[in-house]
Structures are given as structure tokens and as C-alpha cells.
Write a protein that holds these residues in place. Structure first.
Motif, PDB file in Angstrom:
ATOM      1  N   ASP A   1      -6.652  -2.405  -0.743  1.00 20.55           N
ATOM      2  CA  ASP A   1      -7.468  -2.026   0.411  1.00 20.55           C
ATOM      3  C   ASP A   1      -8.607  -3.020   0.657  1.00 20.55           C
ATOM      4  N   ASN A   2      -9.056  -3.686  -0.399  1.00 15.99           N
ATOM      5  CA  ASN A   2     -10.184  -4.611  -0.274  1.00 15.99           C
ATOM      6  C   ASN A   2      -9.765  -6.078  -0.344  1.00 15.99           C
TER       7      ASN A   2
ATOM      8  N   ARG B   1       0.838  -1.207   0.000  1.00 17.03           N
ATOM      9  CA  ARG B   1       0.000   0.000   0.000  1.00 17.03           C
ATOM     10  C   ARG B   1       0.870   1.253   0.000  1.00 17.03           C
TER      11      ARG B   1
ATOM     12  N   ASP C   1      -7.158   0.185  -4.697  1.00  9.52           N
ATOM     13  CA  ASP C   1      -8.480  -0.324  -4.332  1.00  9.52           C
ATOM     14  C   ASP C   1      -8.428  -1.837  -4.099  1.00  9.52           C
TER      15      ASP C   1
END
Length: 224
Positions: free
Chosen positions: A213-214, A85, A210
């Protein structure tokens, strides 16, 4: 650089780092060789040598994450979604701007290199090239085409860390990076459309963030 890798992957987390004399004895090397190696690790932010305190391991916040050796060793360590990240947060701050600059400043040879990276990605989709190498070659070509020497310094960082990032996100998606999304970057640069290139590159990396994060939390080993 065996000692640097050992530091980063956590070999010395629960023990003190050996003295130069101990290192020389353990590895059957001269004190001068040991001293130079320690100096190099100090330059990478991994160690510090202080009078009367000896050589100690610095906290991770002091490590030079822009050093490709350090970054590579970090990626060898226990897998970290947070590291991916953070890396992609850096990418989203740099690569869209590099793409916009490429649309303005790229010379024909650099545009050809971007085209070549794009062609390799298309070939990889058909199983005729390495997916990771092709994707990386495209992003590095865009950084080079920015003609900004500071952005160009990120070339090796991107090549090292992007490999792990791509492997992770491809495993989540079950497919490789979108060729169409990368083609949108290439086309905007070719048209000298700076804002279009910026937005297209930002879209690629935002999609990666995205996914990260998911991503499902890693399974923990059961305890008995």
C-alpha cells in the motif's frame, strides 16, 4: 497451452480470437487437437463457445484465478500492484486461520516440515539456500499442517503467486522476509497455541500489505 498465455498477456486485446479452423491452420495441428485445447481454455474461464457466435474471449472477471496456469500467466503480464494486493488480501483471510488449525491438528511429521521450512529460511539468510524457495516451503508446510483439505488446495496458488509477492516486497525492503516473525509462527504452532499462531501469521501478511500500500508509484516513461 500457448493460446491461453496469449489471451491472458493481452495478445488478443485488439483482435478477435481465431476460429478453431484458423487455429488449426495457423499452428498445423488437427481440428480435434484444437477442439480439445479450446475446451480446456473454456474450463479455465478464458473462452466461451456459443452457437452462431463462435469462440470468444471472456472478460477477466470470468477467468479462473484459482487455476495456476491462469495465475502464472497473469503474473507474466504487465506488473500489477493491485494483483499483488488482491492476492495478499486472500492470504490474510486464509493463512492465519490455517496456522491456528495447524497449532491444533498438526501431527509430528507436519511439525517437522514446518521446522524444516524454518531451518531453510535461516540457512537462506546466510546465503546457503534460495530465499524464495525457503519462504514458500514454510508457508506451504503451514497450509499442509492445517489438515484442512480446502486450505490445502491453496498450496499451488501460494507457491505460484507468493514468488512474485516475495520478490516485490523484498525489493522494497532491501532484505528478505523476517526470520524472527516466521519463527514466532513456528513456535506458536509447536506450543499448540492457536491464537498465537493466528496473530503471528496475520502480522507477517499485514506487513506485506502495508509495504504494498505504501510502495512508490512506478515511474512512467517520459514522452517526447
Amino acid at each position: 497451452m500457448h493460446w491461453g498465455r496469449s489471451i491472458v498477456i493481452g495478445h488478443y486485446d485488439k483482435q478477435a480470437f481465431p476460429t478453431e479452423a484458423e487455429l488449426a491452420k495457423q499452428h498445423s495441428v488437427s481440428r480435434s487437437v484444437t477442439r480439445e485445447a479450446v475446451k480446456m481454455l473454456c474450463a479455465k474461464g478464458l473462452l466461451s463457445a456459443r452457437p452462431r457466435q463462435g469462440t470468444i474471449i471472456e472478460p477477466t472477471t470470468s477467468w479462473n484465478l484459482f487455476d495456476t496456469d491462469v495465475l502464472g500467466w497473469l503474473l507474466e503480464r504487465k506488473f500489477s500492484v493491485d494483483l499483488l494486493r488482491h492476492f495478499n488480501q486472500l492470504r490474510v483471510a486464509i493463512e492465519p486461520a490455517a496456522a491456528a488449525l495447524a497449532a491444533v491438528h498438526a501431527v509430528p511429521g507436519q511439525l517437522a516440515a514446518i521446522d524444516e521450512g524454518m531451518a531453510r529460511m535461516e540457512s537462506a539468510e546466510n546465503g546457503n539456500d534460495n530465499i524464495l524457495d525457503a519462504d514458500i516451503s514454510f508457508h506451504v508446510a503451514v497450509l499442509q499442517a492445517s489438515n484442512n483439505p480446502f486450505f490445502l488446495q491453496f498450496r499451488d496458488i501460494v507457491s505460484t503467486a507468493l514468488r512474485s509477492s516475495i520478490q516485490f516486497t523484498n525489493r522494497i525492503k532491501g532484505r528478505s522476509a523476517s526470520v524472527a516473525d516466521h519463527a514466532a509462527v513456528r513456535d506458536a504452532i509447536a506450543r499448540h497455541h492457536a491464537e498465537g499462531a493466528r496473530v503471528a501469521m496475520q502480522r507477517i501478511i499485514a506487513d506485506v500489505l502495508d509495504l504494498i500500500d505504501n510502495a512508490p508509484a512506478p515511474k512512467r516513461a517520459s514522452r517526447r
